[in-house]
Design an enzyme around this catalytic site. Structure first.
Site, PDB file in Angstrom:
ATOM      1  N   GLY A   2       0.817  -1.215   0.000  1.00  0.00           N
ATOM      2  CA  GLY A   2       0.000   0.000   0.000  1.00  0.00           C
ATOM      3  C   GLY A   2       0.847   1.260   0.000  1.00  0.00           C
ATOM      4  N   ARG A  35       1.151  -5.670  -4.981  1.00  0.00           N
ATOM      5  CA  ARG A  35       1.159  -6.594  -3.842  1.00  0.00           C
ATOM      6  C   ARG A  35       1.634  -7.998  -4.207  1.00  0.00           C
ATOM      7  NH1 ARG A  35      -0.655  -4.492   0.783  1.00  0.00           N
ATOM      8  NH2 ARG A  35      -2.130  -2.756   0.746  1.00  0.00           N
ATOM      9  N   ASP A  83       5.827  -8.069   5.642  1.00  0.00           N
ATOM     10  CA  ASP A  83       5.932  -9.198   4.710  1.00  0.00           C
ATOM     11  C   ASP A  83       7.010  -8.956   3.662  1.00  0.00           C
ATOM     12  OD1 ASP A  83       4.183 -11.160   5.511  1.00  0.00           O
ATOM     13  OD2 ASP A  83       2.448 -10.156   4.622  1.00  0.00           O
ATOM     14  N   LYS A 130       8.226   0.558   5.537  1.00  0.00           N
ATOM     15  CA  LYS A 130       7.082   1.353   5.079  1.00  0.00           C
ATOM     16  C   LYS A 130       5.771   0.766   5.557  1.00  0.00           C
ATOM     17  CE  LYS A 130       4.473  -0.115   2.531  1.00  0.00           C
ATOM     18  NZ  LYS A 130       3.514  -0.818   1.691  1.00  0.00           N
ATOM     19  N   THR A 131       4.844   1.518   5.967  1.00  0.00           N
ATOM     20  CA  THR A 131       3.409   1.212   6.084  1.00  0.00           C
ATOM     21  C   THR A 131       2.733   2.257   6.960  1.00  0.00           C
ATOM     22  OG1 THR A 131       1.645  -0.269   6.795  1.00  0.00           O
ATOM     23  CG2 THR A 131       3.708  -0.568   7.955  1.00  0.00           C
ATOM     24  N   ASP A 153       0.211   1.755   8.492  1.00  0.00           N
ATOM     25  CA  ASP A 153      -0.400   1.045   9.630  1.00  0.00           C
ATOM     26  C   ASP A 153       0.452   1.132  10.902  1.00  0.00           C
ATOM     27  OD1 ASP A 153      -2.280   0.385   7.791  1.00  0.00           O
ATOM     28  OD2 ASP A 153      -2.058  -1.785   7.957  1.00  0.00           O
ATOM     29  N   LYS A 162     -26.059  17.385  16.574  1.00  0.00           N
ATOM     30  CA  LYS A 162     -27.169  16.470  16.238  1.00  0.00           C
ATOM     31  C   LYS A 162     -26.739  15.121  15.697  1.00  0.00           C
ATOM     32  CE  LYS A 162     -28.005  18.613  11.736  1.00  0.00           C
ATOM     33  NZ  LYS A 162     -28.899  19.335  10.869  1.00  0.00           N
ATOM     34  N   TYR A 163     -25.439  14.916  15.439  1.00  0.00           N
ATOM     35  CA  TYR A 163     -25.026  13.622  14.878  1.00  0.00           C
ATOM     36  C   TYR A 163     -23.961  12.933  15.720  1.00  0.00           C
ATOM     37  CZ  TYR A 163     -27.050  15.243  10.441  1.00  0.00           C
ATOM     38  OH  TYR A 163     -27.889  15.705   9.475  1.00  0.00           O
TER      39      TYR A 163
END
Ligand code: FBP
Length: 552
Positions: free
Chosen positions: A81, A145, A176, A202-203, A205, A242-243
């Protein structure tokens, strides 16, 4: 090509390097530290990596390097990604290569690891590279990927590298891809192919981290982008009152992104997948807890709020985890029969009929849309693609039904109206922050120094990251020291351990100490947009996670 004024200005940004890497490159030498070993499974890792096991950690210092100016061709691959800063890893690598010898050539393999298998590449020269400096995206060469993991693929990599006289490959990827980089390095040594392999962490995440990799690149920019958006929504919510906004954020497995966004914005609710797993929380109990917070705020007349949901949480809920794993196995084993079914409801029935009783129960309470999402195409590892499961909608729907039930029983008197959001792709190609621009450039520059020191099977490591870039330490870590053995798809495999949120770590502990107050009060913080210019306390600030981890 037309470019924005910001892009124009960012091209001119000069990334900051650790002091040692700012020296004349011909005067930088490798210094070898202690021999290393993985924390666990030493014997198995040693047996699998006889040539790359137990190497020393490396740092850099002033000295001589007799071979630095040798002409070298280097290949680079972006894997997985997108993450902000990838272009700067390539810029740093390129600049170091050219500083060492202007005849050095950089081959950018296109479209990820498949680029090397297909011998599809671009020669990266200055004119081609310059417009990409300090920009987000991986479009300089593209990413993919495809996994490099079979011996046939390794042979093909060697064949392609040898045909271009490529002496080293730099693989920019997550856990990975770096695991595969280590296996490839070992293979090349075993076969005596003169090709080095260096990894870069890298990531977005943030789950490739340990003592030596303090943060994976892209996490800083992505979380600041999401936090800006969450802060903006929080302010809207606090204005309109309101949300309830249910905001799912990326993070394939670990909840680092959600946690960092919570530390930045102080929402009313933030789920942490690792905690859900540790407490063995069911979907029902998560929904109950969320409904309790909403009800408690409603008692104070606050019928609005913010809930952050990590996309990976779905796989941490015990009964859903088992369900997903059964579905993964089923779709792998019965792929042929399953793929002949065209209608969505028939696919659902096909799967439901083959699940264990407990999983069939868990499956049955899910809305049809979520069932369909659970059956969609798998990723290249055979796993469900959690970014495509609308966990935000699932929870919003389930919470709404729970509140309706509470209302019927006289236990809730508020009004509930929800909006759902998913922030993932918005952050993966943002203009890198100054931090990611500097860090990535340093990682790439450093990668070349590892190559020029004759190393292979190492990952580029830059540490001390809460200090000013000038004080960062540059070096390399043998990838084997970050590995252990895990069972993946029924087989024991050497892998880099995924770093999940540590429930004993300072970032989570701080969050846990505050969340009660944030739940009931309206304590939102509005971080605003990433700043690229101006005072260092806003433009060079690291993540709250990193600051807490390093005791700042
Ligand atoms: P990497 O681990 O490859 O960096 O990708 C992470 C990620 O952004 C996850 O957060 C998300 O679940 C996934 O990629 C989405 O994948 P895709 O890009 O294939 O849609």
């Amino acid at each position: 090509m037309e470019i924005s004024p910001l892009q124009q200005l960012r091209h001119g940004y000069e990334p900051k390097l650790p002091k040692i890497l700012s020296e004349d490159i011909t005067t930088i030498t490798a210094v070898y530290g202690e021999k290393t070993a993985p924390k666990r499974d030493q014997d198995s890792i040693k047996a699998l990596f006889p040539h790359t096991y137990g190497k020393s950690r490396v740092s850099f210092a002033k000295g001589t390097n007799a071979t630095i100016a040798e002409k070298r061709n280097v290949g680079v691959i972006l894997s997985g990604g997108q993450a902000p800063g990838g272009h700067n890893v390539i810029s740093g690598l390129f600049d170091a290569m050219k500083a060492a010898n202007p005849d050095n050539q950089l081959y950018g393999f296109k479209g990820g690891p498949s680029g090397i298998l297909e011998d599809s590449y671009t020669i990266i020269d200055r004119d081609y590279l310059d417009p990409f400096r300090n920009t987000g995206g991986f479009d300089i060469i593209g990413s993919g990927r495809t996994k490099l993991e079979t011996r046939d693929q390794f042979e093909r990599c060697a064949e392609v590298c040898l045909s271009h006289d490529i002496k080293a490959l730099v693989i920019i990827g997550g856990d990975d891809s770096n695991t595969n980089a280590a296996v490839l390095a070992e293979y090349f040594l075993e076969k005596r192919y003169p090709i080095q392999v260096i990894g870069c962490p890298k990531t977005i995440d943030g789950d490739l981290k340990n003592e030596f990799i303090e943060i994976s690149f892209g996490f800083d920019t992505a979380t600041k982008t999401y936090s800006e958006l969450i802060g903006n929504i929080a302010r809207d919510s606090n204005s309109a009152k309101k949300y309830w906004h249910f905001i799912k954020v990326m993070g394939r497995s670990a909840s680092h992104i959600a946690l960092e966004c919570a530390l930045e914005t102080q929402p009313n609710i933030c789920l942490i997948g690792e905690e859900v797993a540790a407490k063995k929380q069911s979907l029902k109990s998560i929904v109950d807890e969320m409904a309790q917070v909403i009800s408690a705020r409603a008692e104070k007349g606050l019928n609005f709020g913010i809930a952050i949901i990590p996309e990976g949480v779905i796989e941490f809920i015990p009964e859903i985890k088992v369900l997903i794993s059964e579905v993964n196995d089923l779709l792998a084993k019965e792929a042929e029969a399953f793929n002949t079914i065209s209608k969505g409801n028939e696919k659902i029935d096909f799967v439901a009929a083959r699940l264990s009783e407990a999983s069939a129960d868990a499956f049955s309470i899910l809305p049809t849309s979520i069932k369909e999402q659970l059956l969609m195409d798998r990723d290249p590892h055979g796993n469900v693609q959690v970014s495509r499961i609308e966990t935000d909608k699932l929870l919003a729907e389930m919470v709404e039904s729970r509140l309706a039930k509470m209302k019927r029983e006289g236990n809730y008197r508020g009004k509930f109206s929800s909006m759902t959001h998913f922030f993932g792709y918005e952050g993966r190609c943002a203009f890198p922050t100054n931090f990611d621009s500097d860090y990535c450039y340093s990682l790439g520059y450093n990668a070349f120094l590892l190559i020029a020191s004759g190393l292979t099977g190492y990952i580029s490591s830059v540490t001390g990251l809460t200090k000013a870039a000038h004080h960062w330490h540059a070096g390399g870590i043998p990838i084997t020291m970050m590995m252990n053995i895990e069972v993946r798809h029924g087989e024991p495999k050497p892998v880099i351990e995924k770093a999940l949120v540590d429930l004993e770590g300072e970032p989570f502990k701080y969050f846990a100490s505050q969340r009660q107050a944030w739940a009931i009060e309206t304590a939102f913080v509005y971080p605003g947009a990433i700043q690229y210019f101006g005072p260092a306390e806003v433009s060079d600030r690291t993540t709250v996670t990193l600051a807490l981890e390093q005791g700042m």
